[in-house]
Design a protein around this motif. Sequence first.
Motif, PDB file in Angstrom:
ATOM      1  N   ASP A 118       0.814  -1.219   0.000  1.00 49.25           N
ATOM      2  CA  ASP A 118       0.000   0.000   0.000  1.00 49.25           C
ATOM      3  C   ASP A 118       0.846   1.266   0.000  1.00 49.25           C
ATOM      4  O   ASP A 118       0.314   2.374   0.091  1.00 49.25           O
ATOM      5  CB  ASP A 118      -0.959   0.008   1.183  1.00 49.25           C
ATOM      6  CG  ASP A 118      -0.250   0.026   2.538  1.00 49.25           C
ATOM      7  OD1 ASP A 118       0.995   0.048   2.570  1.00 49.25           O
ATOM      8  OD2 ASP A 118      -0.942   0.008   3.574  1.00 49.25           O
ATOM      9  N   GLY A 119       2.175   1.119  -0.094  1.00 48.12           N
ATOM     10  CA  GLY A 119       3.067   2.267  -0.146  1.00 48.12           C
ATOM     11  C   GLY A 119       3.631   2.703   1.191  1.00 48.12           C
ATOM     12  O   GLY A 119       4.470   3.615   1.245  1.00 48.12           O
ATOM     13  N   HIS A 120       3.214   2.074   2.267  1.00 44.82           N
ATOM     14  CA  HIS A 120       3.765   2.405   3.594  1.00 44.82           C
ATOM     15  C   HIS A 120       5.241   2.023   3.644  1.00 44.82           C
ATOM     16  O   HIS A 120       5.634   0.957   3.148  1.00 44.82           O
ATOM     17  CB  HIS A 120       3.003   1.652   4.671  1.00 44.82           C
ATOM     18  CG  HIS A 120       3.625   1.738   6.029  1.00 44.82           C
ATOM     19  ND1 HIS A 120       3.380   2.785   6.893  1.00 44.82           N
ATOM     20  CD2 HIS A 120       4.507   0.919   6.661  1.00 44.82           C
ATOM     21  CE1 HIS A 120       4.067   2.594   8.009  1.00 44.82           C
ATOM     22  NE2 HIS A 120       4.752   1.479   7.886  1.00 44.82           N
ATOM     23  N   GLU A 149       7.321  -5.801  -0.270  1.00 46.26           N
ATOM     24  CA  GLU A 149       6.421  -6.881   0.128  1.00 46.26           C
ATOM     25  C   GLU A 149       5.897  -7.635  -1.095  1.00 46.26           C
ATOM     26  O   GLU A 149       5.331  -7.025  -2.006  1.00 46.26           O
ATOM     27  CB  GLU A 149       5.246  -6.316   0.918  1.00 46.26           C
ATOM     28  CG  GLU A 149       4.246  -7.370   1.360  1.00 46.26           C
ATOM     29  CD  GLU A 149       3.006  -6.772   2.005  1.00 46.26           C
ATOM     30  OE1 GLU A 149       2.318  -7.504   2.735  1.00 46.26           O
ATOM     31  OE2 GLU A 149       2.732  -5.576   1.782  1.00 46.26           O
ATOM     32  N   GLY A 150       6.050  -8.948  -1.105  1.00 48.08           N
ATOM     33  CA  GLY A 150       5.496  -9.735  -2.192  1.00 48.08           C
ATOM     34  C   GLY A 150       6.344 -10.939  -2.541  1.00 48.08           C
ATOM     35  O   GLY A 150       7.264 -11.321  -1.804  1.00 48.08           O
ATOM     36  N   PHE A 158       3.366  -6.209  -7.091  1.00 46.46           N
ATOM     37  CA  PHE A 158       4.103  -4.964  -7.290  1.00 46.46           C
ATOM     38  C   PHE A 158       3.117  -3.867  -7.712  1.00 46.46           C
ATOM     39  O   PHE A 158       2.933  -3.587  -8.893  1.00 46.46           O
ATOM     40  CB  PHE A 158       5.212  -5.150  -8.322  1.00 46.46           C
ATOM     41  CG  PHE A 158       6.152  -6.280  -7.987  1.00 46.46           C
ATOM     42  CD1 PHE A 158       6.576  -6.489  -6.680  1.00 46.46           C
ATOM     43  CD2 PHE A 158       6.596  -7.151  -8.967  1.00 46.46           C
ATOM     44  CE1 PHE A 158       7.439  -7.527  -6.358  1.00 46.46           C
ATOM     45  CE2 PHE A 158       7.466  -8.192  -8.664  1.00 46.46           C
ATOM     46  CZ  PHE A 158       7.883  -8.383  -7.349  1.00 46.46           C
ATOM     47  N   THR A 159       2.510  -3.262  -6.728  1.00 46.13           N
ATOM     48  CA  THR A 159       1.446  -2.288  -6.956  1.00 46.13           C
ATOM     49  C   THR A 159       1.995  -0.927  -7.351  1.00 46.13           C
ATOM     50  O   THR A 159       3.175  -0.617  -7.113  1.00 46.13           O
ATOM     51  CB  THR A 159       0.600  -2.134  -5.687  1.00 46.13           C
ATOM     52  OG1 THR A 159       1.430  -1.567  -4.657  1.00 46.13           O
ATOM     53  CG2 THR A 159       0.040  -3.468  -5.202  1.00 46.13           C
ATOM     54  N   ASP A 160       1.127  -0.092  -7.929  1.00 43.60           N
ATOM     55  CA  ASP A 160       1.529   1.273  -8.254  1.00 43.60           C
ATOM     56  C   ASP A 160       1.947   2.029  -7.004  1.00 43.60           C
ATOM     57  O   ASP A 160       2.928   2.794  -7.023  1.00 43.60           O
ATOM     58  CB  ASP A 160       0.379   2.016  -8.938  1.00 43.60           C
ATOM     59  CG  ASP A 160       0.111   1.515 -10.356  1.00 43.60           C
ATOM     60  OD1 ASP A 160       1.020   0.896 -10.945  1.00 43.60           O
ATOM     61  OD2 ASP A 160      -1.000   1.750 -10.856  1.00 43.60           O
ATOM     62  N   GLU A 161       1.216   1.817  -5.904  1.00 42.55           N
ATOM     63  CA  GLU A 161       1.539   2.491  -4.640  1.00 42.55           C
ATOM     64  C   GLU A 161       2.938   2.106  -4.156  1.00 42.55           C
ATOM     65  O   GLU A 161       3.696   2.940  -3.657  1.00 42.55           O
ATOM     66  CB  GLU A 161       0.496   2.155  -3.579  1.00 42.55           C
ATOM     67  CG  GLU A 161      -0.883   2.706  -3.838  1.00 42.55           C
ATOM     68  CD  GLU A 161      -1.726   1.812  -4.735  1.00 42.55           C
ATOM     69  OE1 GLU A 161      -2.920   2.138  -4.928  1.00 42.55           O
ATOM     70  OE2 GLU A 161      -1.213   0.780  -5.227  1.00 42.55           O
ATOM     71  N   TRP A 204       9.498  -7.551 -11.922  1.00 43.34           N
ATOM     72  CA  TRP A 204       9.786  -6.185 -11.456  1.00 43.34           C
ATOM     73  C   TRP A 204      10.008  -5.311 -12.675  1.00 43.34           C
ATOM     74  O   TRP A 204      10.864  -5.595 -13.522  1.00 43.34           O
ATOM     75  CB  TRP A 204      11.025  -6.188 -10.558  1.00 43.34           C
ATOM     76  CG  TRP A 204      11.384  -4.842 -10.025  1.00 43.34           C
ATOM     77  CD1 TRP A 204      12.317  -3.985 -10.523  1.00 43.34           C
ATOM     78  CD2 TRP A 204      10.807  -4.185  -8.887  1.00 43.34           C
ATOM     79  NE1 TRP A 204      12.386  -2.847  -9.772  1.00 43.34           N
ATOM     80  CE2 TRP A 204      11.461  -2.931  -8.750  1.00 43.34           C
ATOM     81  CE3 TRP A 204       9.825  -4.535  -7.967  1.00 43.34           C
ATOM     82  CZ2 TRP A 204      11.154  -2.033  -7.744  1.00 43.34           C
ATOM     83  CZ3 TRP A 204       9.509  -3.641  -6.956  1.00 43.34           C
ATOM     84  CH2 TRP A 204      10.168  -2.403  -6.845  1.00 43.34           C
ATOM     85  N   ASP A 205       9.259  -4.233 -12.785  1.00 40.66           N
ATOM     86  CA  ASP A 205       9.296  -3.370 -13.969  1.00 40.66           C
ATOM     87  C   ASP A 205      10.374  -2.293 -13.784  1.00 40.66           C
ATOM     88  O   ASP A 205      10.114  -1.197 -13.291  1.00 40.66           O
ATOM     89  CB  ASP A 205       7.918  -2.738 -14.173  1.00 40.66           C
ATOM     90  CG  ASP A 205       7.784  -2.037 -15.521  1.00 40.66           C
ATOM     91  OD1 ASP A 205       8.823  -1.661 -16.103  1.00 40.66           O
ATOM     92  OD2 ASP A 205       6.644  -1.845 -15.974  1.00 40.66           O
TER      93      ASP A 205
END
Length: 221
Positions: A118-120, A149-150, A158-161, A204-205
């Motif tokens: 979540d970007g934390h 995390e992941g 690998f979220t945008d956040e 991973w981008d």
Amino acid sequence: MGQRQASKDGDRKVGRRALLIGGLAAATGTAVLARDELARLWWRTPGVEKPRKEGEVDFAGARWVAASDANWRRADRPDDFGIDMVIVHVTQGSFDSAVKAFQDPGHKAATHYIVRQDGHVTQMIRELDVAYHAGNRDYNEHSVGIEHEGFVDRPQDFTDEMYEASARLTARICARYDIPVDREHIIGHVEVPGTDHTDPGPHWDWKKYMRLVRQARTAPA
């Protein structure tokens, strides 16, 4: 990547300090050194610990959760080891499991930061200290490690956040230590010589991540 050299920046700082002290001693013999220079020399004396503020973080907005002191060692970077690299990791587990592992003295490894999906951002080791994260002593001494995390085989982790928060973190680290924003200095754990890790993995981008780091690096502070 080939075997890296010791940080030139670190060498220059030690050289300037040695020249300063030598010049003063030669000129005056018993002259009193500047107070700040004496302080820096004192804290680098073996067995002397530099004062730390409990809960202090290096990245604004990060939450402090201390790693076990068995998973890192005290240092005075960048005075003793120049920081010239950021190393990207993936936890291969949940955020909570990574925190628990880094707090376990038997784990014998930890990164400076963990970025949640979540970007934390959580900081567990001060940047001035050497974290055991790369599996290579030289790389440990000259880098900052960031976990994400992941799992390496789950691109949805690998979220945008996560990318955006990690990019802001990496950009601030690069700004703080004048690290070039390129793939020679921002690398994956898999690229560390001698490692058996594969993270951050094929999902991973890097193109997206480096673009975000460059944008954050040039954005107003």
